[in-house]
Design a protein around this motif. Structure first.
Motif, PDB file in Angstrom:
ATOM      1  N   LEU A   1       0.806  -1.222   0.000  1.00 61.03           N
ATOM      2  CA  LEU A   1       0.000   0.000   0.000  1.00 61.03           C
ATOM      3  C   LEU A   1       0.837   1.269   0.000  1.00 61.03           C
ATOM      4  O   LEU A   1       0.305   2.356  -0.211  1.00 61.03           O
ATOM      5  CB  LEU A   1      -0.914   0.018   1.228  1.00 61.03           C
ATOM      6  CG  LEU A   1      -1.919  -1.129   1.347  1.00 61.03           C
ATOM      7  CD1 LEU A   1      -2.584  -1.102   2.719  1.00 61.03           C
ATOM      8  CD2 LEU A   1      -2.952  -1.053   0.237  1.00 61.03           C
ATOM      9  N   GLY A   2       2.120   1.162   0.263  1.00 60.11           N
ATOM     10  CA  GLY A   2       2.926   2.349   0.470  1.00 60.11           C
ATOM     11  C   GLY A   2       2.669   2.916   1.853  1.00 60.11           C
ATOM     12  O   GLY A   2       1.984   2.293   2.679  1.00 60.11           O
TER      13      GLY A   2
ATOM     14  N   LEU B   1      -3.057 -10.776  -6.731  1.00 59.85           N
ATOM     15  CA  LEU B   1      -3.016  -9.468  -6.101  1.00 59.85           C
ATOM     16  C   LEU B   1      -3.023  -8.403  -7.187  1.00 59.85           C
ATOM     17  O   LEU B   1      -2.229  -8.455  -8.118  1.00 59.85           O
ATOM     18  CB  LEU B   1      -1.774  -9.334  -5.219  1.00 59.85           C
ATOM     19  CG  LEU B   1      -1.572  -8.038  -4.452  1.00 59.85           C
ATOM     20  CD1 LEU B   1      -2.645  -7.896  -3.378  1.00 59.85           C
ATOM     21  CD2 LEU B   1      -0.200  -8.002  -3.811  1.00 59.85           C
ATOM     22  N   VAL B   2      -3.922  -7.429  -7.045  1.00 59.62           N
ATOM     23  CA  VAL B   2      -4.080  -6.372  -8.050  1.00 59.62           C
ATOM     24  C   VAL B   2      -3.965  -5.017  -7.361  1.00 59.62           C
ATOM     25  O   VAL B   2      -4.581  -4.782  -6.335  1.00 59.62           O
ATOM     26  CB  VAL B   2      -5.434  -6.480  -8.764  1.00 59.62           C
ATOM     27  CG1 VAL B   2      -5.581  -5.398  -9.818  1.00 59.62           C
ATOM     28  CG2 VAL B   2      -5.633  -7.861  -9.373  1.00 59.62           C
ATOM     29  N   ARG B   3      -3.172  -4.138  -7.957  1.00 60.37           N
ATOM     30  CA  ARG B   3      -2.993  -2.783  -7.417  1.00 60.37           C
ATOM     31  C   ARG B   3      -3.151  -1.780  -8.545  1.00 60.37           C
ATOM     32  O   ARG B   3      -2.632  -1.979  -9.639  1.00 60.37           O
ATOM     33  CB  ARG B   3      -1.605  -2.631  -6.785  1.00 60.37           C
ATOM     34  CG  ARG B   3      -1.355  -1.294  -6.122  1.00 60.37           C
ATOM     35  CD  ARG B   3       0.108  -1.191  -5.682  1.00 60.37           C
ATOM     36  NE  ARG B   3       0.364  -0.055  -4.831  1.00 60.37           N
ATOM     37  CZ  ARG B   3       0.572   1.198  -5.246  1.00 60.37           C
ATOM     38  NH1 ARG B   3       0.526   1.456  -6.554  1.00 60.37           N
ATOM     39  NH2 ARG B   3       0.823   2.164  -4.407  1.00 60.37           N
ATOM     40  N   CYS B   4      -3.857  -0.703  -8.301  1.00 59.93           N
ATOM     41  CA  CYS B   4      -4.025   0.355  -9.293  1.00 59.93           C
ATOM     42  C   CYS B   4      -4.197   1.683  -8.582  1.00 59.93           C
ATOM     43  O   CYS B   4      -4.344   1.740  -7.355  1.00 59.93           O
ATOM     44  CB  CYS B   4      -5.205   0.071 -10.215  1.00 59.93           C
ATOM     45  SG  CYS B   4      -6.778  -0.158  -9.362  1.00 59.93           S
ATOM     46  N   SER B   5      -4.194   2.761  -9.337  1.00 54.92           N
ATOM     47  CA  SER B   5      -4.264   4.091  -8.728  1.00 54.92           C
ATOM     48  C   SER B   5      -5.187   4.994  -9.528  1.00 54.92           C
ATOM     49  O   SER B   5      -5.549   4.717 -10.665  1.00 54.92           O
ATOM     50  CB  SER B   5      -2.869   4.715  -8.632  1.00 54.92           C
ATOM     51  OG  SER B   5      -2.283   4.813  -9.910  1.00 54.92           O
ATOM     52  N   THR B   6      -5.581   6.103  -8.881  1.00 56.23           N
ATOM     53  CA  THR B   6      -6.463   7.072  -9.530  1.00 56.23           C
ATOM     54  C   THR B   6      -5.619   8.096 -10.285  1.00 56.23           C
ATOM     55  O   THR B   6      -4.424   8.197 -10.075  1.00 56.23           O
ATOM     56  CB  THR B   6      -7.334   7.800  -8.507  1.00 56.23           C
ATOM     57  OG1 THR B   6      -6.490   8.467  -7.545  1.00 56.23           O
ATOM     58  CG2 THR B   6      -8.221   6.826  -7.783  1.00 56.23           C
TER      59      THR B   6
END
Length: 208
Positions: free
Chosen positions: A44-45, A203-208
């Motif tokens: 998550l940072g 596991l999937v990570r994305c950002s706005t």
């Protein structure tokens, strides 16, 4: 039987989380279905000072860990039994709140925006993504991140009785859905299972 009643029945029969993990920690975050396995909150940072929403917060352990690191947390789960267990275990922590609600109803009804949204074997897996993902995106702050995990498509056993469909998607399908609803920097990874096990975790990570 309603969705909430179905999940409540499933929740009552589930095994409670251990009081400490294999390292002796009282709080921790686990993205996979295996104890003491996989990455930690570093996915998550930095979370200190950030407003975190967990969709499908269960008994609250993952979110509670982020709050001990300085986040403010809101956990949403459709099963009333989950909220009761979470409050008993984690209600003493400041900056942490749990609500009983279906994920799309909560997102439609809240006026809040969140820096981080996570779903660990939670709502993202059990709600039609073409309904849920745009709602999540609408409640996220600029520069926010969405991270979720679930079993790889086709690898799971029977669904919890009465709990509803799982929305399995391949990495390519998730990339198309997420970018189509306004997310960017979509990153996929398959976490290998521990020795002696055969099923990993997507596991999937994305950002706005």
């Amino acid at each position: 039987m309603s969705l909430a009643e179905s999940w409540d029945r499933y929740a009552v029969g589930s095994k409670p989380r251990r009081r400490v993990n294999g390292k002796g920690d009282a709080t921790w975050l686990n993205w996979t279905q295996y104890a003491d396995h996989g990455p930690d909150e570093g996915v998550l940072g930095p979370v200190a000072g950030r407003w975190v929403l967990e969709l499908g917060s269960g008994s609250g352990g993952n979110l509670a860990h982020l709050v001990t690191l300085g986040a403010t947390g809101r956990g949403v789960d459709v099963a009333p039994a989950r909220k009761a267990v979470a409050l008993e275990r984690w209600g003493h922590l400041p900056g942490l709140e749990f609500r009983t609600a279906e994920a799309t109803a909560f997102l439609r009804g809240t006026g809040e925006t969140f820096d981080v949204v996570l779903s660990i074997f939670g709502a993202v897996w059990f709600v039609d993504p073409d309904t849920l993902i745009p709602l999540i995106r609408s409640r996220m702050a600029p520069g926010g991140i969405l991270v979720f995990s679930h079993l790889p498509p086709g690898s799971q056993g029977p669904e919890p009785v009465g709990a509803g469909l799982r929305y399995d998607r391949t990495p390519d399908e998730w990339r198309r859905i997420l970018t189509g609803h306004g997310f960017s920097d979509v990153r996929m990874s398959l976490i290998d299972p521990p020795e002696g096990r055969t099923v990993g975790t997507m596991l999937v990570r994305c950002s706005t």
